[in-house]
Design a protein around this motif. Structure first.
Motif, PDB file in Angstrom:
ATOM      1  N   GLN A   1      -1.072  -2.610  -7.767  1.00 47.43           N
ATOM      2  CA  GLN A   1      -0.249  -1.828  -6.849  1.00 47.43           C
ATOM      3  C   GLN A   1       0.297  -2.711  -5.737  1.00 47.43           C
ATOM      4  O   GLN A   1      -0.098  -3.869  -5.603  1.00 47.43           O
ATOM      5  CB  GLN A   1      -1.101  -0.722  -6.221  1.00 47.43           C
ATOM      6  CG  GLN A   1      -2.276  -1.286  -5.413  1.00 47.43           C
ATOM      7  CD  GLN A   1      -3.225  -0.218  -4.918  1.00 47.43           C
ATOM      8  OE1 GLN A   1      -3.490   0.772  -5.581  1.00 47.43           O
ATOM      9  NE2 GLN A   1      -3.759  -0.423  -3.728  1.00 47.43           N
ATOM     10  N   LYS A   2       1.174  -2.141  -4.942  1.00 50.02           N
ATOM     11  CA  LYS A   2       1.570  -2.799  -3.710  1.00 50.02           C
ATOM     12  C   LYS A   2       0.437  -2.672  -2.698  1.00 50.02           C
ATOM     13  O   LYS A   2      -0.304  -1.690  -2.713  1.00 50.02           O
ATOM     14  CB  LYS A   2       2.858  -2.177  -3.165  1.00 50.02           C
ATOM     15  CG  LYS A   2       4.078  -2.481  -4.027  1.00 50.02           C
ATOM     16  CD  LYS A   2       5.344  -1.920  -3.418  1.00 50.02           C
ATOM     17  CE  LYS A   2       6.547  -2.273  -4.286  1.00 50.02           C
ATOM     18  NZ  LYS A   2       7.802  -1.705  -3.733  1.00 50.02           N
ATOM     19  N   PRO A   3       0.274  -3.655  -1.811  1.00 50.13           N
ATOM     20  CA  PRO A   3      -0.818  -3.587  -0.835  1.00 50.13           C
ATOM     21  C   PRO A   3      -0.729  -2.327   0.018  1.00 50.13           C
ATOM     22  O   PRO A   3       0.360  -1.871   0.378  1.00 50.13           O
ATOM     23  CB  PRO A   3      -0.623  -4.853   0.004  1.00 50.13           C
ATOM     24  CG  PRO A   3       0.115  -5.794  -0.889  1.00 50.13           C
ATOM     25  CD  PRO A   3       1.013  -4.928  -1.718  1.00 50.13           C
ATOM     26  N   GLU A   4      -1.896  -1.759   0.341  1.00 53.78           N
ATOM     27  CA  GLU A   4      -1.950  -0.594   1.208  1.00 53.78           C
ATOM     28  C   GLU A   4      -1.580  -1.005   2.640  1.00 53.78           C
ATOM     29  O   GLU A   4      -1.866  -2.118   3.072  1.00 53.78           O
ATOM     30  CB  GLU A   4      -3.353   0.012   1.209  1.00 53.78           C
ATOM     31  CG  GLU A   4      -3.912   0.306  -0.176  1.00 53.78           C
ATOM     32  CD  GLU A   4      -3.284   1.530  -0.831  1.00 53.78           C
ATOM     33  OE1 GLU A   4      -2.205   1.958  -0.393  1.00 53.78           O
ATOM     34  OE2 GLU A   4      -3.861   2.041  -1.794  1.00 53.78           O
ATOM     35  N   VAL A   5      -0.969  -0.091   3.364  1.00 52.73           N
ATOM     36  CA  VAL A   5      -0.609  -0.350   4.757  1.00 52.73           C
ATOM     37  C   VAL A   5      -1.096   0.804   5.619  1.00 52.73           C
ATOM     38  O   VAL A   5      -1.262   1.931   5.157  1.00 52.73           O
ATOM     39  CB  VAL A   5       0.910  -0.549   4.936  1.00 52.73           C
ATOM     40  CG1 VAL A   5       1.387  -1.802   4.224  1.00 52.73           C
ATOM     41  CG2 VAL A   5       1.692   0.663   4.441  1.00 52.73           C
ATOM     42  N   VAL A   6      -1.332   0.492   6.884  1.00 52.90           N
ATOM     43  CA  VAL A   6      -1.749   1.480   7.875  1.00 52.90           C
ATOM     44  C   VAL A   6      -0.614   1.647   8.886  1.00 52.90           C
ATOM     45  O   VAL A   6      -0.072   0.646   9.363  1.00 52.90           O
ATOM     46  CB  VAL A   6      -3.044   1.020   8.583  1.00 52.90           C
ATOM     47  CG1 VAL A   6      -3.478   2.020   9.640  1.00 52.90           C
ATOM     48  CG2 VAL A   6      -4.156   0.807   7.562  1.00 52.90           C
ATOM     49  N   PRO A   7      -0.201   2.871   9.261  1.00 53.74           N
ATOM     50  CA  PRO A   7      -0.799   4.130   8.823  1.00 53.74           C
ATOM     51  C   PRO A   7      -0.558   4.409   7.342  1.00 53.74           C
ATOM     52  O   PRO A   7       0.481   4.044   6.792  1.00 53.74           O
ATOM     53  CB  PRO A   7      -0.126   5.181   9.705  1.00 53.74           C
ATOM     54  CG  PRO A   7       1.075   4.524  10.282  1.00 53.74           C
ATOM     55  CD  PRO A   7       0.864   3.054  10.243  1.00 53.74           C
ATOM     56  N   TYR A   8      -1.543   5.079   6.740  1.00 46.65           N
ATOM     57  CA  TYR A   8      -1.540   5.370   5.306  1.00 46.65           C
ATOM     58  C   TYR A   8      -1.483   6.873   5.108  1.00 46.65           C
ATOM     59  O   TYR A   8      -2.126   7.634   5.831  1.00 46.65           O
ATOM     60  CB  TYR A   8      -2.818   4.818   4.666  1.00 46.65           C
ATOM     61  CG  TYR A   8      -3.068   5.283   3.249  1.00 46.65           C
ATOM     62  CD1 TYR A   8      -2.595   4.557   2.173  1.00 46.65           C
ATOM     63  CD2 TYR A   8      -3.803   6.445   2.992  1.00 46.65           C
ATOM     64  CE1 TYR A   8      -2.822   4.977   0.869  1.00 46.65           C
ATOM     65  CE2 TYR A   8      -4.036   6.868   1.696  1.00 46.65           C
ATOM     66  CZ  TYR A   8      -3.546   6.131   0.642  1.00 46.65           C
ATOM     67  OH  TYR A   8      -3.772   6.552  -0.644  1.00 46.65           O
TER      68      TYR A   8
ATOM     69  N   LEU B   1      -7.317  -1.531  11.306  1.00 42.42           N
ATOM     70  CA  LEU B   1      -8.079  -1.979  10.149  1.00 42.42           C
ATOM     71  C   LEU B   1      -7.148  -2.514   9.072  1.00 42.42           C
ATOM     72  O   LEU B   1      -5.961  -2.196   9.025  1.00 42.42           O
ATOM     73  CB  LEU B   1      -8.922  -0.841   9.577  1.00 42.42           C
ATOM     74  CG  LEU B   1      -8.188   0.269   8.807  1.00 42.42           C
ATOM     75  CD1 LEU B   1      -9.140   0.922   7.808  1.00 42.42           C
ATOM     76  CD2 LEU B   1      -7.630   1.320   9.755  1.00 42.42           C
ATOM     77  N   GLN B   2      -7.736  -3.327   8.217  1.00 40.62           N
ATOM     78  CA  GLN B   2      -7.079  -3.753   6.986  1.00 40.62           C
ATOM     79  C   GLN B   2      -7.525  -2.783   5.899  1.00 40.62           C
ATOM     80  O   GLN B   2      -8.715  -2.642   5.631  1.00 40.62           O
ATOM     81  CB  GLN B   2      -7.504  -5.183   6.636  1.00 40.62           C
ATOM     82  CG  GLN B   2      -6.991  -5.667   5.290  1.00 40.62           C
ATOM     83  CD  GLN B   2      -7.645  -6.964   4.848  1.00 40.62           C
ATOM     84  OE1 GLN B   2      -8.310  -7.635   5.627  1.00 40.62           O
ATOM     85  NE2 GLN B   2      -7.497  -7.323   3.586  1.00 40.62           N
ATOM     86  N   LEU B   3      -6.577  -2.113   5.291  1.00 38.56           N
ATOM     87  CA  LEU B   3      -6.875  -1.163   4.233  1.00 38.56           C
ATOM     88  C   LEU B   3      -6.714  -1.869   2.896  1.00 38.56           C
ATOM     89  O   LEU B   3      -5.632  -2.370   2.577  1.00 38.56           O
ATOM     90  CB  LEU B   3      -5.937   0.041   4.333  1.00 38.56           C
ATOM     91  CG  LEU B   3      -6.263   1.260   3.493  1.00 38.56           C
ATOM     92  CD1 LEU B   3      -7.663   1.785   3.780  1.00 38.56           C
ATOM     93  CD2 LEU B   3      -5.220   2.349   3.732  1.00 38.56           C
ATOM     94  N   ILE B   4      -7.790  -1.916   2.130  1.00 37.81           N
ATOM     95  CA  ILE B   4      -7.786  -2.687   0.892  1.00 37.81           C
ATOM     96  C   ILE B   4      -7.427  -1.822  -0.313  1.00 37.81           C
ATOM     97  O   ILE B   4      -6.598  -2.191  -1.148  1.00 37.81           O
ATOM     98  CB  ILE B   4      -9.145  -3.377   0.677  1.00 37.81           C
ATOM     99  CG1 ILE B   4      -9.398  -4.377   1.816  1.00 37.81           C
ATOM    100  CG2 ILE B   4      -9.221  -4.055  -0.679  1.00 37.81           C
ATOM    101  CD1 ILE B   4     -10.794  -4.938   1.845  1.00 37.81           C
ATOM    102  N   PHE B   5      -8.047  -0.656  -0.392  1.00 31.68           N
ATOM    103  CA  PHE B   5      -7.848   0.166  -1.589  1.00 31.68           C
ATOM    104  C   PHE B   5      -8.277   1.594  -1.287  1.00 31.68           C
ATOM    105  O   PHE B   5      -9.281   1.822  -0.619  1.00 31.68           O
ATOM    106  CB  PHE B   5      -8.684  -0.390  -2.741  1.00 31.68           C
ATOM    107  CG  PHE B   5      -8.606   0.408  -4.016  1.00 31.68           C
ATOM    108  CD1 PHE B   5      -7.412   0.492  -4.730  1.00 31.68           C
ATOM    109  CD2 PHE B   5      -9.706   1.070  -4.516  1.00 31.68           C
ATOM    110  CE1 PHE B   5      -7.340   1.240  -5.893  1.00 31.68           C
ATOM    111  CE2 PHE B   5      -9.647   1.806  -5.678  1.00 31.68           C
ATOM    112  CZ  PHE B   5      -8.463   1.887  -6.379  1.00 31.68           C
ATOM    113  N   VAL B   6      -7.492   2.552  -1.773  1.00 31.48           N
ATOM    114  CA  VAL B   6      -7.843   3.964  -1.693  1.00 31.48           C
ATOM    115  C   VAL B   6      -7.796   4.545  -3.086  1.00 31.48           C
ATOM    116  O   VAL B   6      -6.757   4.485  -3.763  1.00 31.48           O
ATOM    117  CB  VAL B   6      -6.886   4.743  -0.766  1.00 31.48           C
ATOM    118  CG1 VAL B   6      -7.288   6.219  -0.707  1.00 31.48           C
ATOM    119  CG2 VAL B   6      -6.878   4.148   0.638  1.00 31.48           C
TER     120      VAL B   6
END
Length: 276
Positions: free
Chosen positions: A142-149, A268-273
């Protein structure tokens, strides 16, 4: 997330296609646990019989180390080594491979590990392989997750459903906020204040916040990887952090099927949901 691919609890050895082939700006994420008796872990990005990236943690009697290489036309290239490894036998592994124009940027457990320059064009990479030395939870592309998510639930929330979040609070993290929303408000607001070391739970309904539930002890640590599982049961939400129960919150908004948005804010760094 749109334009993403997920394999949940895949059996090993695992071979799977990468939908659309390898693309710049997308990440491969491998989450699991290295077996206690593992001798060598193999994670390969493959182009037919060739291997564009061979990521190979080794446990050959001494301290763990990592070998990276490329296989072209039946011949291995020059090995690249890193004589240190956060990838340990019997321990969790979160491997992230970000594809850039020049390199694979490799992170382990939320921390940058090393870069590996492309020796084979990424356009040829169509599949990946993980050997049987890892007990896999998820593989995502996937594309990297970003915050806000924010993610949407197609059919709302239902009892028995879980959402799993992997992340890393920044060294200067002040707050992490997670919300389950519906059209008219927030069914479950879960907010960690690091400086005050307090966790707030609440519901926003009819234009106003309800009575806060507060308790001390933020379950996250700055600059340390976390895994959060939020389980929705018939009567309550249960929050697990690193597989330990942290909090419960009885439903104040009973129409679970109307809860259709989950969102994350904070430092935070969001890695995976893993969605519902």
């Amino acid at each position: 997330m749109e334009d993403s691919q997920l394999f949940s609890k895949p059996k090993t050895p695992f071979t799977g296609p990468l939908q659309g082939g390898l693309q710049e700006g997308k990440s491969i994420i491998v989450i699991g646990t290295v077996l206690p008796n593992a001798n060598r872990v193999h994670v390969n990005l493959e182009c037919g019989d060739d291997i564009a990236l061979h990521f190979n943690p080794r446990y050959d009697g001494g301290p763990a180390y990592v070998v990276l290489n490329t296989l072209q036309k039946g011949n291995w290239g020059t090995e690249e080594h890193k004589y240190e490894s956060p990838i340990l036998q019997g321990k969790p592994l979160i491997l992230q491979i970000l594809v850039t124009k020049q390199t694979y940027k490799i992170s382990v457990n939320g921390k940058h590990f090393m870069d590996y320059k492309h020796r084979i064009p990424i356009t040829g990479v169509k599949s990946m392989f993980v050997n049987d030395m890892v007990n896999l939870d998820f593989i995502a592309y996937q594309k990297p997750e970003v915050v806000p998510y924010k993610t949407l639930f197609k059919n709302g929330l239902q009892p028995g459903k879980d959402i799993v979040i992997y992340g890393l609070p920044n060294p200067d993290c002040k707050r992490i906020e997670m919300n389950f929303r519906h059209k008219y408000g927030i069914a479950f607001h879960y907010l960690s204040y690091f400086d005050a070391n307090v966790v707030v739970r609440n519901t926003f309904e009819n234009g106003a916040w309800g009575k806060e539930e507060r308790s001390g002890g933020v379950p996250f640590k700055k600059d340390e990887l976390f895994k959060v599982t939020i389980s929705c049961d018939k009567d309550q939400f249960t929050v697990f952090v690193n597989d330990q129960q942290a909090h419960t919150y009885k439903h104040r908004f009973a129409k679970l099927e109307d809860i259709d948005v989950f969102e994350i804010y904070g430092d935070l760094q969001l890695i995976f949901v893993k969605p519902l």
